[in-house]
Design an enzyme around this catalytic site. Structure first.
Site, short mmCIF file in Angstrom:
data_model
loop_
_atom_site.label_atom_id
_atom_site.label_comp_id
_atom_site.label_asym_id
_atom_site.label_seq_id
_atom_site.Cartn_x
_atom_site.Cartn_y
_atom_site.Cartn_z
N ASP A 49 0.83 -1.20 0.00
CA ASP A 49 0.00 0.00 0.00
C ASP A 49 0.87 1.26 0.00
O ASP A 49 1.82 1.36 0.76
CB ASP A 49 -0.90 -0.02 1.25
CG ASP A 49 -2.12 0.86 1.12
OD1 ASP A 49 -2.05 1.88 0.40
OD2 ASP A 49 -3.14 0.54 1.75
N HIS B 158 -0.59 4.52 0.22
CA HIS B 158 -1.40 5.66 0.66
C HIS B 158 -0.71 6.38 1.82
O HIS B 158 -0.76 5.90 2.95
CB HIS B 158 -2.80 5.19 1.08
CG HIS B 158 -3.63 4.72 -0.07
ND1 HIS B 158 -3.61 3.41 -0.49
CD2 HIS B 158 -4.49 5.38 -0.88
CE1 HIS B 158 -4.43 3.29 -1.52
NE2 HIS B 158 -4.97 4.47 -1.78
#
Length: 143
Positions: free
Chosen positions: A14, A16
């Site tokens: 990920d 983010h």
């Protein structure tokens, strides 16, 4: 009182980054000593950082839906590394698709997480849980 130490980061593949920065500032403002590992963090990196910093808690963030796979076995690895009983929190968009949150929460608690937070949880909610779990009295706010 010594500041409680937290290790935070975004697990797995990920990328983010915005949310974890917001959480870092919110946790620091709330009186915690925060080590932010950033994005694409492996289970081993969380554990190494927790050992290195003497952390009281690990906060796993995931927004791309694969948190369940990424988090599997983390409690056991913590235990094996000598971090038995360390506070484990997970939050974000941690599963694929729309699933009833109570079922998702049950699965993560079965994996050994102390608390599970769904998408869009306010930092204040997590901070209140940290205060509760660490037995810290919440600072009085001016009315």
């Amino acid at each position: 009182m010594d500041k409680k130490k937290l290790v935070i980061g975004v697990i797995g593949a990920d990328v983010h980054a915005v949310g974890i920065s917001i959480l870092q500032h919110a946790f620091e403002d709330a009186g915690f000593d925060v080590t932010n590992l950033g994005v694409m963090v492996s289970q081993e990196e969380y554990i190494s950082a927790a050992i290195e910093t003497g952390a009281d808690g690990i906060m796993v963030s995931s927004l791309y839906g694969h948190g369940e796979l990424d988090c599997r076995g983390l409690r056991e690895k913590c235990d094996e590394a000598g971090l038995k009983g360390i506070l484990l929190y997970v939050g974000g968009n941690i599963v694929v698709g729309k699933q009833p949150f109570d079922e998702v929460e049950k699965r993560f608690k079965a994996m050994g997480f102390d608390r599970v937070f769904g998408p869009g949880t306010a930092p204040e909610t997590t901070i209140a849980a940290l205060y509760e779990d660490f037995g810290i009295e919440a600072p009085k706010t001016a009315e």
